[in-house]
Scaffold this motif. Structure first.
Motif, mmCIF file in Angstrom:
data_model
loop_
_atom_site.group_PDB
_atom_site.id
_atom_site.type_symbol
_atom_site.label_atom_id
_atom_site.label_comp_id
_atom_site.label_asym_id
_atom_site.label_seq_id
_atom_site.Cartn_x
_atom_site.Cartn_y
_atom_site.Cartn_z
ATOM 1 N N LYS A 138 36.536 31.433 52.964
ATOM 2 C CA LYS A 138 37.113 32.723 53.338
ATOM 3 C C LYS A 138 38.408 32.956 52.557
ATOM 4 N N GLU A 139 39.279 31.929 52.524
ATOM 5 C CA GLU A 139 40.564 32.094 51.820
ATOM 6 C C GLU A 139 40.331 32.342 50.332
ATOM 7 N N GLU A 192 39.298 35.949 49.804
ATOM 8 C CA GLU A 192 40.438 36.876 49.912
ATOM 9 C C GLU A 192 41.171 36.954 48.577
ATOM 10 N N GLN A 237 41.336 40.204 46.155
ATOM 11 C CA GLN A 237 42.632 40.871 46.037
ATOM 12 C C GLN A 237 43.307 40.642 44.702
ATOM 13 N N GLU A 279 37.537 43.863 54.954
ATOM 14 C CA GLU A 279 38.460 43.065 55.766
ATOM 15 C C GLU A 279 39.095 41.945 54.932
ATOM 16 N N LEU A 280 38.268 41.263 54.116
ATOM 17 C CA LEU A 280 38.806 40.195 53.256
ATOM 18 C C LEU A 280 39.751 40.788 52.215
ATOM 19 N N ALA A 304 43.211 41.442 53.955
ATOM 20 C CA ALA A 304 43.871 40.381 54.719
ATOM 21 C C ALA A 304 45.167 39.988 54.020
ATOM 22 N N LEU A 341 47.935 37.933 52.338
ATOM 23 C CA LEU A 341 47.984 36.572 51.788
ATOM 24 C C LEU A 341 49.328 35.964 52.203
#
Length: 623
Positions: free
Chosen positions: A480-481, A484, A488, A549-550, A553, A555
């Protein structure tokens, strides 16, 4: 490298006397005569429709009657380029070819972070290095690529195209030999940072130098040459203190004089298109660098074509496919900020300027630009094709779609004109179209809804909306991280990180589906402009809000530098996990291998293990 002391007052005066304020300002603003010894243009410090920014070169001052900003050449450069006083004097001195004197011992000796001047020097040396490499035996792939695209050696030289050779530390050691410290090099964006330190960010890629208006190289666009080179087709310099992609246009250093003179800016899609256009005589062509044409670019364009409502035009060339049309629609969204007339030029078979030039010669490129049609018209007609205008339902649907767009036109004369046009295109009477437009909401309010609709795809059935990965699982959390970061900050990934992303499989099903969409987007996109939109276009509707959503999010980092470090660490951890898995597979394979009957196979597995171990050591310091 220690900084010398403060610059002497005498040196500063020498610089101020030597600098022609008009030529400094003209690099950012087109000026017209406003009485004897005075010039005016659109103010670069606030948005305005009528020029109220005045420059009096003889006195060496500028003043804006709109926002009251005023000052001399030093202040102008400081404000526009966000440089310190000392850096600004250094920039202006270099410009006027004056060598500065520093007061001895008036400032502490000691390492400073890279000054703008040092970063520009590093880029200049990198330019020479890459251009030299293109002409060396190692550059054969790069030269072949350019020839295939219809460019010869002279063309490459005119645009400063270069080649980044294979290998981890070619440019790094070259710049270190020229006296650059690791801190300075870290800031340039020319290097990626693994856990064992810096290594060349660009390898085996064709390099286009991206320059500021004054012709200084501040970053690069780099195209992959090997087909088996997994990763994005284009890799750009990440954001640095020099390189802000939302404020840079590739080719503007060559185009700006003609842009101001002809009051025309042609926006093409890629670096090779800029080359093709210029060589075909369209010397007002520029391209954005890995981002969409946005607010920052609009500002630059307006100042250069003195967009005060009395003419001037911006022409976008797009290919005719879906993505090109979406790009046109996006350009149209902020068309309102541009007073200049905005046009779209699309080739009959959707070729880009570079293809056109190769197939049909220079003339075809010039024809493409002269065949432009108003962006507005293009945007509406493109969508009208989706409706069956022979049926009442079709016409009503089309009117519902077009009315809010026409309603958004600010200029009432132009709006009435388009109402008449639209009535003609739809075969309806002007009055009913007029009423529909008046009642329609503004297009900007309905646009969100429209974007959602256009990203639906017939994709294989994926886990549904309510399927939430369990983030207590370390693999899920890490994936998930990583997603993101990739969504981004795609430009913060190094070439290895992309490579590993292409050769791995995320474990969590929903993340795996998003990874697949990311890889499809990286293969198809020219660059990372509108990156998240590219990715959402590749995922099934059910995952749309997962991706958004990702993408938003927060950072865990507050500065640009921390974001880069965080992104790097996450990606490296993920890659390390994957390398460890690949090694375990190979070791199992070796144990089952019959080395007597196939010694070569045995050796190639061993070699692959060594490669993986090297890759892993690059990510992590030797424990």
């Amino acid at each position: 490298m220690g900084m010398a002391g403060r610059i002497t007052r005498q040196s500063i005066d020498t610089v101020l006397e030597a600098i022609d304020l008009k030529s400094v300002v003209e690099e950012h603003v087109s000026l017209r005569t406003a009485g004897i010894g005075s010039y005016k243009g659109l103010c670069p410090f606030h948005d305005e429709r009528t020029p109220s920014f005045h420059v009096t070169p003889a006195k060496g001052f500028y003043h804006c009657f709109g926002c009251q900003e005023s000052g001399d050449a030093i202040k102008f450069v400081m404000e526009i380029q966000h440089t310190s006083f000392t850096e600004t004097i250094e920039i202006l001195a270099a410009r006027a070819n004056i060598s500065l004197e520093y007061e001895e011992g008036s400032a502490p000796e000691g390492p400073t972070l890279a000054t703008r001047q040092r970063m520009l020097q590093a880029h200049q040396i990198a330019d020479e290095f890459y251009q030299h490499a293109l002409q060396s035996p190692a550059g054969i792939e790069g030269r072949t690529f350019l020839e295939k695209k219809g460019f010869d050696k002279q063309d490459a030289e005119h645009f400063g195209v270069g080649y980044a050779p294979h290998g981890w530390g070619n440019l790094l050691s070259h710049l270190q030999q020229r006296g650059f410290s690791l801190e300075e090099l870290t800031e340039t964006g020319l290097f990626s940072e693994g856990r064992r330190g810096l290594y060349d960010r660009f390898r085996n890629r064709l390099m286009w130098p991206i320059k500021d208006m004054t012709g200084n190289t501040i970053g690069y666009g780099a195209r992959q040459l090997a087909d088996d080179d997994n990763g994005p087709k284009y890799l750009n310099t990440p954001e640095t203190s020099l390189y802000k992609k939302s404020q840079v246009l590739y080719g503007l250093d060559l185009a700006k004089k003609e842009v101001a003179k002809q009051r025309q800016l042609v926006v093409v899609e890629g670096y090779t298109d800029v080359m093709a256009a210029h060589l075909a005589g369209i010397t007002t062509a520029v391209a954005t660098c890995g981002t969409a044409f946005g607010e920052g670019h609009v500002r630059i364009a307006r100042r250069l074509i003195t967009d005060d409502g009395s003419g001037g035009e911006i022409i976008f060339t797009f290919d005719g496919d879906e993505a090109g049309q979406k790009a046109a629609m996006r350009a149209f969204e902020f068309d309102n900020q541009i007073v200049a007339k905005t046009f779209v030029a699309v080739a009959p078979e959707g070729q880009d300027p570079n293809d056109l030039r190769q197939q049909y010669g220079d003339d075809a490129v010039r024809q493409l630009i002269s065949s432009r049609e108003p962006l507005f018209e293009f945007a509406i007609k493109t969508r009208l094709k989706e409706y069956n205008l022979d049926s009442v339902e079709g016409r009503t649907g089309a009117l519902h779609y077009a009315a809010p767009i026409v309603n958004e036109i600010r200029d009432p004369l132009m709006r009435d004109g388009y109402i008449r046009e639209l009535a003609g295109w739809l075969g309806m009477d002007v009055d009913s179209v007029h009423r529909a437009v008046q009642r329609a909401p503004k297009a900007s309010d309905t646009r969100q809804h429209q974007d959602r609709r256009s990203s639906q795809h017939d994709a294989p059935v994926q886990p549904t909306q309510n399927y939430r990965p369990d983030l207590r699982d370390p693999v899920a959390r890490m994936e998930k991280e990583a997603l993101e970061v990739i969504l981004q900050r795609p430009e913060s990934l190094s070439q290895e990180q992309w490579k590993a992303l292409f050769s791995s499989q995320f474990k969590v099903p929903v993340y795996n589906a998003i990874q697949a969409a990311i890889l499809a987007a990286a293969r198809n996109a020219q660059d990372t402009s509108n990156w998240v939109q590219h990715v959402t276009a590749e995922v099934p509707q059910a995952l749309y809000s997962f991706v958004t959503e990702l993408a938003v999010a927060p950072l865990p980092a507050s500065t640009e530098e921390e974001v880069l470090r965080y992104s790097r660490d996450i990606m490296n951890r993920l890659l390390e996990m994957q390398i460890t898995e690949q090694k375990a597979d190979l070791i199992g394979k070796l144990q089952r291998w019959d080395s007597a009957s196939d010694p070569e196979g045995f050796q190639s597995i061993q070699q692959r293990l060594v490669e993986l171990e090297n890759q892993r050591r690059f990510l992590r310091p030797i424990d």
